[in-house]
Design an enzyme around this catalytic site. Structure first.
Site, mmCIF file in Angstrom:
data_model
loop_
_atom_site.group_PDB
_atom_site.id
_atom_site.type_symbol
_atom_site.label_atom_id
_atom_site.label_comp_id
_atom_site.label_asym_id
_atom_site.label_seq_id
_atom_site.Cartn_x
_atom_site.Cartn_y
_atom_site.Cartn_z
ATOM 1 N N GLN A 17 0.825 -1.206 0.000
ATOM 2 C CA GLN A 17 0.000 0.000 0.000
ATOM 3 C C GLN A 17 0.857 1.252 0.000
ATOM 4 O O GLN A 17 0.518 2.265 -0.628
ATOM 5 C CB GLN A 17 -0.931 -0.010 1.220
ATOM 6 C CG GLN A 17 -2.204 0.782 1.036
ATOM 7 C CD GLN A 17 -3.083 0.199 -0.068
ATOM 8 O OE1 GLN A 17 -3.042 -1.003 -0.319
ATOM 9 N NE2 GLN A 17 -3.851 1.023 -0.733
ATOM 10 N N HIS B 279 1.945 3.064 -3.342
ATOM 11 C CA HIS B 279 1.082 3.946 -4.124
ATOM 12 C C HIS B 279 1.536 5.399 -4.113
ATOM 13 O O HIS B 279 1.562 6.062 -5.143
ATOM 14 C CB HIS B 279 -0.349 3.902 -3.579
ATOM 15 C CG HIS B 279 -1.166 2.760 -4.088
ATOM 16 N ND1 HIS B 279 -1.558 2.645 -5.391
ATOM 17 C CD2 HIS B 279 -1.671 1.674 -3.448
ATOM 18 C CE1 HIS B 279 -2.274 1.547 -5.541
ATOM 19 N NE2 HIS B 279 -2.350 0.936 -4.384
ATOM 20 N N GLU C 42 -10.029 2.408 4.268
ATOM 21 C CA GLU C 42 -10.315 2.110 2.867
ATOM 22 C C GLU C 42 -10.167 0.602 2.634
ATOM 23 O O GLU C 42 -11.055 -0.044 2.078
ATOM 24 C CB GLU C 42 -9.339 2.878 1.967
ATOM 25 C CG GLU C 42 -9.492 2.555 0.487
ATOM 26 C CD GLU C 42 -8.361 3.141 -0.352
ATOM 27 O OE1 GLU C 42 -8.567 3.281 -1.574
ATOM 28 O OE2 GLU C 42 -7.286 3.449 0.190
ATOM 29 N N HIS C 43 -9.026 0.061 3.017
ATOM 30 C CA HIS C 43 -8.782 -1.377 2.952
ATOM 31 C C HIS C 43 -8.554 -1.880 4.374
ATOM 32 O O HIS C 43 -7.644 -1.405 5.052
ATOM 33 C CB HIS C 43 -7.525 -1.699 2.128
ATOM 34 C CG HIS C 43 -7.527 -1.132 0.753
ATOM 35 N ND1 HIS C 43 -6.899 0.063 0.439
ATOM 36 C CD2 HIS C 43 -8.077 -1.580 -0.396
ATOM 37 C CE1 HIS C 43 -7.049 0.311 -0.846
ATOM 38 N NE2 HIS C 43 -7.770 -0.661 -1.386
ATOM 39 N N ASP D 21 -7.409 -5.319 -5.543
ATOM 40 C CA ASP D 21 -6.938 -4.262 -6.440
ATOM 41 C C ASP D 21 -7.044 -4.676 -7.902
ATOM 42 O O ASP D 21 -7.277 -3.838 -8.777
ATOM 43 C CB ASP D 21 -5.471 -3.931 -6.131
ATOM 44 C CG ASP D 21 -5.307 -3.070 -4.894
ATOM 45 O OD1 ASP D 21 -6.308 -2.481 -4.438
ATOM 46 O OD2 ASP D 21 -4.177 -2.993 -4.383
ATOM 47 N N HIS E 282 -53.643 21.059 -1.527
ATOM 48 C CA HIS E 282 -53.299 19.644 -1.426
ATOM 49 C C HIS E 282 -54.488 18.851 -0.880
ATOM 50 O O HIS E 282 -54.852 17.794 -1.413
ATOM 51 C CB HIS E 282 -52.090 19.442 -0.500
ATOM 52 C CG HIS E 282 -50.765 19.726 -1.143
ATOM 53 N ND1 HIS E 282 -50.420 20.962 -1.595
ATOM 54 C CD2 HIS E 282 -49.700 18.918 -1.398
ATOM 55 C CE1 HIS E 282 -49.195 20.924 -2.100
ATOM 56 N NE2 HIS E 282 -48.733 19.674 -1.990
#
Length: 428
Positions: A256, A259, A325-326, A359, A418
């Site tokens: 990770q 990235h 996120e993960h 991924d 109405h």
């Protein structure tokens, strides 16, 4: 490399803020991005070409490079083409399970109310495919395929220009079924998709990951078009007990970190020996990777670290607050731990489920909320590309049964017309 074991219970205010308030850096570029977006909306292709020259160092000729995607498919190596097609098939199969079905049912004691919901795809969607320091054909599959599965008629992809453009990314666009491919990236790419230019056709929704410039541009155009969500740098949280393999945990952290220098990589365990072993493995593995400099920068930022909890219960509480996120759980009873966690973008259970599987090829989507966004929403799915409409039919008896409730509430709100719209149907 400065990575060490930190006692979770002893984290100070600043340290906790770094872990829980992961900053995407959007605010610092928002003003510049606003100028870019405004120029593209006014000047179209001229602004796109100028910004491509300024930011990407590329003099763009044809902005529409759809034909290049088809050519790239035929030119790439057979093994790469097969890998793309295998991954695409898995992504497509998983997302086909998400397609909602129209429904209509009878309500009321005698079925006097018929209510339902119908789903229709958006007409035009734009997918952003990152470029820059790495090529991401996988992100193309994750953005385009769910849209096509949902039935979107026109799916366009914008990706940064390059000389030459990455053929694997282009081939992935062809495999995924993109209808148009545009050589434009960054904030100008988002603006082009949102507002259209002489070449780029405007879309209803923009999805896909990107850097802080892309994220800031999505924030800027939101309201004029829909977006998926605002996402920051990648992040992973590994929850591990004494049964976990330190080298597996470290491999997920290092992967990770690869990235982005701003990626957040965290492991939390209640086993002191494992924590120390993870640090040692991270240091060993990081130096062996091609992107070692990026990895080391990510590991050294304040939002990364190996945390020692007093118990697995404390580790789980941290994971729920972190809303990763993960989230990978490498523990003896991973299902029991998962049952106690509600907030995560995507979960990876067991020692043989690396984040890299999601991924690329398991089939789940890797476009996921970051920065705690998993507390509010899930990752990209077919749901992002459909709109729902409710449908209702009442017969005379059904309306009669509801008439007093409707007229009473309408008059309480001061909306006499109405109420009368109901009474009118029963007056002779």
């Amino acid at each position: 490399m400065n990575i060490e074991v930190l006692e979770l219970a002893d984290l100070g205010t600043d340290a906790r803020r770094a872990f829980f308030e992961r900053d995407a850096g959007v605010g610092e570029v928002r003003s510049d991005v606003r100028d870019i977006v405004e120029r593209v909306s006014r000047e179209g292709d001229v602004a796109v070409r100028e910004f491509s020259k300024e930011f990407d160092g590329v003099q763009v000729g044809n902005i529409d490079v759809t034909d290049a995607a088809e050519r790239a498919y035929d030119e790439i190596d057979d093994d790469v083409r097969e890998a793309i097609e295998d991954a695409a098939a898995n992504v497509r199969e998983f997302h086909e399970k998400q397609v909602p079905e129209d429904w209509r049912e009878e309500f009321g004691d005698d079925g006097t109310r018929e209510l339902g919901r119908r789903y229709r795809p958006l007409d035009r969607v734009g997918v952003y495919a990152p470029g820059g320091t790495a090529a991401y054909p996988s992100s193309v599959l994750m953005g385009v395929i769910p849209a096509k599965v949902a039935g979107v008629e026109h799916v366009a992809v914008a990706t940064p220009p390059a000389e030459p453009m990455n053929p694997v990314t282009l081939a992935a666009m062809h495999v995924a079924g993109a209808d148009a491919v545009y050589s434009v990236g960054g904030a100008q790419g988002i603006a082009a998709l949102a507002y259209g230019t002489e070449t780029v056709k405007a879309v209803q929704k923009v999805v896909g990951p990107g850097n802080k410039w892309v994220t800031a541009a999505k924030a800027e155009v939101r309201g004029d078009v829909d977006i998926d969500f605002l996402a920051g740098p990648s992040e992973v949280l590994v929850v591990a007990d004494e049964t976990a393999e330190a080298r597996f945990v470290a491999a997920d952290l290092v992967a990770q970190a690869e990235h982005d220098p701003n990626a957040s990589v965290v492991a939390v365990t209640d086993d002191a020996d494992l924590a120390a072993d993870i640090v040692a493995e991270v240091e060993r593995q990081a130096g062996e990777r091609d992107r070692a400099e990026t990895i080391e920068a990510a590991l050294e930022n304040d939002a990364s670290g190996v945390l020692l909890a007093r118990s697995m219960s404390e580790a789980v509480l941290f994971a729920e607050e972190y809303a990763a996120e993960h989230l990978t759980i490498q523990a003896d009873d991973d299902e029991a731990l998962l049952d106690r966690i509600d907030s995560a973008g995507s979960v990876f259970l067991g020692p043989y489920t690396p984040v890299a599987a999601g991924d690329y090829a398991s089939g789940t989507n890797h476009v996921l909320p970051t920065g705690g966004g998993a507390k509010r929403q899930g990752g990209l799915s077919v749901d992002h590309f459909v709109r729902s409409t409710t449908v209702q039919r009442l017969d005379r008896d059904g309306l009669s049964e509801l008439s007093e409730t409707i007229t009473t509430l309408a008059e309480a709100e001061g909306l006499d017309a109405h109420a009368q719209s109901v009474r009118e149907r029963f007056e002779e």
